[in-house]
Design a protein around this motif. Structure first.
Motif, PDB file in Angstrom:
ATOM      1  N   GLU A   8      28.317  54.853  29.894  1.00 39.11           N
ATOM      2  CA  GLU A   8      28.383  54.622  28.452  1.00 39.11           C
ATOM      3  C   GLU A   8      29.767  54.950  27.914  1.00 39.11           C
ATOM      4  O   GLU A   8      30.337  54.206  27.107  1.00 39.11           O
ATOM      5  CB  GLU A   8      27.330  55.484  27.756  1.00 39.11           C
ATOM      6  N   GLN A   9      30.321  56.090  28.393  1.00 33.89           N
ATOM      7  CA  GLN A   9      31.657  56.484  27.930  1.00 33.89           C
ATOM      8  C   GLN A   9      32.711  55.472  28.363  1.00 33.89           C
ATOM      9  O   GLN A   9      33.630  55.146  27.604  1.00 33.89           O
ATOM     10  CB  GLN A   9      31.999  57.874  28.467  1.00 33.89           C
ATOM     11  N   LEU A  10      32.568  54.954  29.596  1.00 34.42           N
ATOM     12  CA  LEU A  10      33.548  53.977  30.073  1.00 34.42           C
ATOM     13  C   LEU A  10      33.452  52.684  29.265  1.00 34.42           C
ATOM     14  O   LEU A  10      34.468  52.074  28.922  1.00 34.42           O
ATOM     15  CB  LEU A  10      33.318  53.678  31.554  1.00 34.42           C
ATOM     16  N   ALA A  11      32.216  52.274  28.939  1.00 32.81           N
ATOM     17  CA  ALA A  11      32.041  51.066  28.122  1.00 32.81           C
ATOM     18  C   ALA A  11      32.687  51.238  26.746  1.00 32.81           C
ATOM     19  O   ALA A  11      33.326  50.318  26.220  1.00 32.81           O
ATOM     20  CB  ALA A  11      30.555  50.736  27.969  1.00 32.81           C
ATOM     21  N   LYS A  12      32.517  52.447  26.154  1.00 33.01           N
ATOM     22  CA  LYS A  12      33.140  52.712  24.862  1.00 33.01           C
ATOM     23  C   LYS A  12      34.661  52.689  24.971  1.00 33.01           C
ATOM     24  O   LYS A  12      35.366  52.192  24.083  1.00 33.01           O
ATOM     25  CB  LYS A  12      32.677  54.070  24.334  1.00 33.01           C
ATOM     26  N   GLN A  13      35.178  53.245  26.081  1.00 35.55           N
ATOM     27  CA  GLN A  13      36.624  53.234  26.300  1.00 35.55           C
ATOM     28  C   GLN A  13      37.144  51.805  26.401  1.00 35.55           C
ATOM     29  O   GLN A  13      38.186  51.464  25.839  1.00 35.55           O
ATOM     30  CB  GLN A  13      36.954  53.986  27.595  1.00 35.55           C
ATOM     31  N   HIS A  14      36.363  50.956  27.102  1.00 34.21           N
ATOM     32  CA  HIS A  14      36.768  49.554  27.249  1.00 34.21           C
ATOM     33  C   HIS A  14      36.789  48.845  25.900  1.00 34.21           C
ATOM     34  O   HIS A  14      37.689  48.047  25.621  1.00 34.21           O
ATOM     35  CB  HIS A  14      35.820  48.834  28.215  1.00 34.21           C
ATOM     36  N   ARG A  15      35.791  49.156  25.066  1.00 35.63           N
ATOM     37  CA  ARG A  15      35.763  48.520  23.742  1.00 35.63           C
ATOM     38  C   ARG A  15      36.972  48.954  22.907  1.00 35.63           C
ATOM     39  O   ARG A  15      37.555  48.148  22.169  1.00 35.63           O
ATOM     40  CB  ARG A  15      34.450  48.867  23.020  1.00 35.63           C
TER      41      ARG A  15
ATOM     42  N   GLN B 250      40.559  42.274  34.203  1.00 33.03           N
ATOM     43  CA  GLN B 250      40.538  42.688  35.603  1.00 33.03           C
ATOM     44  C   GLN B 250      40.510  44.211  35.718  1.00 33.03           C
ATOM     45  O   GLN B 250      39.789  44.773  36.547  1.00 33.03           O
ATOM     46  CB  GLN B 250      41.747  42.114  36.330  1.00 33.03           C
ATOM     47  N   LYS B 251      41.287  44.894  34.880  1.00 27.21           N
ATOM     48  CA  LYS B 251      41.317  46.362  34.897  1.00 27.21           C
ATOM     49  C   LYS B 251      39.933  46.930  34.585  1.00 27.21           C
ATOM     50  O   LYS B 251      39.445  47.833  35.261  1.00 27.21           O
ATOM     51  CB  LYS B 251      42.342  46.861  33.874  1.00 27.21           C
ATOM     52  N   HIS B 252      39.277  46.392  33.559  1.00 30.62           N
ATOM     53  CA  HIS B 252      37.954  46.881  33.184  1.00 30.62           C
ATOM     54  C   HIS B 252      36.940  46.648  34.299  1.00 30.62           C
ATOM     55  O   HIS B 252      36.096  47.508  34.576  1.00 30.62           O
ATOM     56  CB  HIS B 252      37.493  46.187  31.905  1.00 30.62           C
TER      57      HIS B 252
ATOM     58  N   ARG C 282      33.527  49.017  38.528  1.00 30.85           N
ATOM     59  CA  ARG C 282      33.102  48.960  39.922  1.00 30.85           C
ATOM     60  C   ARG C 282      33.348  50.299  40.614  1.00 30.85           C
ATOM     61  O   ARG C 282      32.518  50.781  41.389  1.00 30.85           O
ATOM     62  CB  ARG C 282      33.851  47.845  40.647  1.00 30.85           C
ATOM     63  N   GLN C 283      34.495  50.928  40.329  1.00 28.12           N
ATOM     64  CA  GLN C 283      34.824  52.214  40.941  1.00 28.12           C
ATOM     65  C   GLN C 283      33.852  53.297  40.479  1.00 28.12           C
ATOM     66  O   GLN C 283      33.418  54.144  41.267  1.00 28.12           O
ATOM     67  CB  GLN C 283      36.262  52.612  40.572  1.00 28.12           C
ATOM     68  N   LEU C 284      33.495  53.264  39.192  1.00 22.90           N
ATOM     69  CA  LEU C 284      32.554  54.261  38.666  1.00 22.90           C
ATOM     70  C   LEU C 284      31.210  54.151  39.372  1.00 22.90           C
ATOM     71  O   LEU C 284      30.619  55.157  39.777  1.00 22.90           O
ATOM     72  CB  LEU C 284      32.369  54.063  37.161  1.00 22.90           C
ATOM     73  N   LYS C 285      30.713  52.941  39.549  1.00 19.05           N
ATOM     74  CA  LYS C 285      29.420  52.748  40.206  1.00 19.05           C
ATOM     75  C   LYS C 285      29.481  53.194  41.664  1.00 19.05           C
ATOM     76  O   LYS C 285      28.519  53.768  42.192  1.00 19.05           O
ATOM     77  CB  LYS C 285      29.001  51.276  40.112  1.00 19.05           C
ATOM     78  N   SER C 286      30.621  52.932  42.311  1.00 23.18           N
ATOM     79  CA  SER C 286      30.779  53.358  43.703  1.00 23.18           C
ATOM     80  C   SER C 286      30.775  54.878  43.814  1.00 23.18           C
ATOM     81  O   SER C 286      30.155  55.454  44.712  1.00 23.18           O
ATOM     82  CB  SER C 286      32.086  52.802  44.271  1.00 23.18           C
ATOM     83  N   ASP C 287      31.453  55.555  42.878  1.00 19.27           N
ATOM     84  CA  ASP C 287      31.519  57.025  42.914  1.00 19.27           C
ATOM     85  C   ASP C 287      30.148  57.648  42.686  1.00 19.27           C
ATOM     86  O   ASP C 287      29.778  58.624  43.349  1.00 19.27           O
ATOM     87  CB  ASP C 287      32.496  57.526  41.849  1.00 19.27           C
TER      88      ASP C 287
ATOM     89  N   ILE D 290      23.881  46.998  29.032  1.00 18.10           N
ATOM     90  CA  ILE D 290      24.939  46.345  28.262  1.00 18.10           C
ATOM     91  C   ILE D 290      26.268  46.443  29.003  1.00 18.10           C
ATOM     92  O   ILE D 290      27.023  45.478  29.115  1.00 18.10           O
ATOM     93  CB  ILE D 290      25.059  46.966  26.856  1.00 18.10           C
ATOM     94  N   ALA D 291      26.544  47.670  29.521  1.00 14.56           N
ATOM     95  CA  ALA D 291      27.792  47.873  30.258  1.00 14.56           C
ATOM     96  C   ALA D 291      27.837  47.004  31.507  1.00 14.56           C
ATOM     97  O   ALA D 291      28.861  46.411  31.840  1.00 14.56           O
ATOM     98  CB  ALA D 291      27.939  49.349  30.640  1.00 14.56           C
ATOM     99  N   GLU D 292      26.690  46.903  32.199  1.00 19.69           N
ATOM    100  CA  GLU D 292      26.616  46.086  33.412  1.00 19.69           C
ATOM    101  C   GLU D 292      26.834  44.612  33.088  1.00 19.69           C
ATOM    102  O   GLU D 292      27.556  43.902  33.788  1.00 19.69           O
ATOM    103  CB  GLU D 292      25.253  46.282  34.071  1.00 19.69           C
ATOM    104  N   ALA D 293      26.205  44.163  32.004  1.00 21.04           N
ATOM    105  CA  ALA D 293      26.357  42.769  31.600  1.00 21.04           C
ATOM    106  C   ALA D 293      27.805  42.462  31.236  1.00 21.04           C
ATOM    107  O   ALA D 293      28.324  41.374  31.508  1.00 21.04           O
ATOM    108  CB  ALA D 293      25.439  42.463  30.411  1.00 21.04           C
TER     109      ALA D 293
END
Length: 300
Positions: free
Chosen positions: A11-18, A59-61, A66-71, A123-126
């Motif tokens: 959620e935090q990463l999605a907010k950062q991306h926004r 691409q960065k987002h 992807r890295q977050l999900k892997s971790d 939402i973040a996944e989509a």
């Protein structure tokens, strides 16, 4: 619990991306304001630079999510054994963690909170799937190609008539009122031309069941569908239309050079955009229009 930590991180990463997208829009607006409206060369360079900035951010987002999900998959702290939550100790032994008594009201609140966090996660996944999806990437490439010609996509409805509607729109944009035709007339004129020049089209039409070239009856059925139904149009129909209109037609596509039809005609070409991944059924034609003034694009 670790599950809550993982969901909160997404959620935090999605907010950062926004936030980064919002900052990017502010930067783009600043770039637009810095270039004089009458400096076409600099505006063209600026448009290409903006398209690249947006692609790089996408691409960065994608890579960060992807890295977050892997971790999170590799980071397991808690496990449940026989229905009793335990903590893993350094020596491999397990120590039972006693859980406090939870009221029904608290359970309802917890369930509601979990559902909300799950929604945010979806939402973040989509958002990531959209960024990495073929449709999104195709759109970025087409936008860059069109920007080089000071053009942008003009959306056409997807109803089986999209190719003819795109041609209709292109004709309406020209200063030649005698060329303006409705979709119905374009279909009729296309079918008429194909019937009158069957030798130019029959060799490219085969029965999907037998592989044999169309019979006369099958060809007439094909032409009738072109004229009277919402049958999808393609290169054969464009070949006919370029002769009907006496105009060249250029078809811009993302993954290969533009298709040029009717190059024997020297007029300004009709320009269509062919998209392989636009909608659920895939293939689709759009029209184009002049690239809107970047300085005023936000207001349009």
């Amino acid at each position: 619990m670790e599950e809550e930590i993982v969901e909160t991180a997404e959620e935090q990463l999605a907010k950062q991306h926004r936030k980064e997208k919002k900052d990017m829009q502010a930067k783009i607006q600043s770039m637009k304001n810095a270039v004089p409206k009458n400096d076409k060369k600099k505006r063209k360079q600026m448009t290409e630079e903006i398209a690249k900035l947006e692609a790089d951010l996408s691409q960065k987002h994608e890579e960060e999510m992807r890295q977050l999900k892997s971790d999170t998959k590799s980071h397991q702290v808690e496990e449940v054994v026989n229905g009793v939550e335990t903590m893993k100790m350094e020596d491999g032994e397990q120590e039972e963690v006693k859980q406090p008594r939870v009221t029904k009201a608290q359970k309802r609140r917890d369930k509601k909170a979990a559902q909300e966090k799950e929604r945010e996660s979806r939402i973040a996944e989509a958002e990531v799937q959209n960024l990495q999806g073929v449709r999104h990437q195709e759109g970025l490439i087409l936008a860059q190609k069109l920007a080089q010609q000071q053009l942008q996509i003009k959306e056409i409805s997807s109803d089986g008539h999209c190719m003819y509607r795109a041609v209709e729109d292109q004709l309406a944009q020209r200063s030649e009122p005698q060329l303006v035709m409705s979709v119905k007339e374009l279909r009729s004129r296309t079918a008429e031309h194909m019937r009158g020049h069957a030798d130019n089209f029959l060799p490219f039409l085969t029965n999907p069941n037998t592989g044999d070239m169309y019979t006369t009856d099958e060809f007439e059925k094909y032409c009738s569908d072109v004229e009277h139904t919402a049958a999808w149009g393609g290169q054969l129909e464009l070949q006919a239309l370029t002769q009907v209109l006496q105009l060249p037609i250029d078809v811009i596509q993302a993954d290969s050079p533009a298709i040029k039809i009717g190059e024997e005609f020297k007029s300004e070409p009709i320009i269509l955009v062919y998209m392989r991944h636009a909608y659920g059924l895939g293939e689709h034609y759009n029209s184009v229009e002049r690239l809107k003034d970047p300085a005023n694009a936000e207001d349009s």
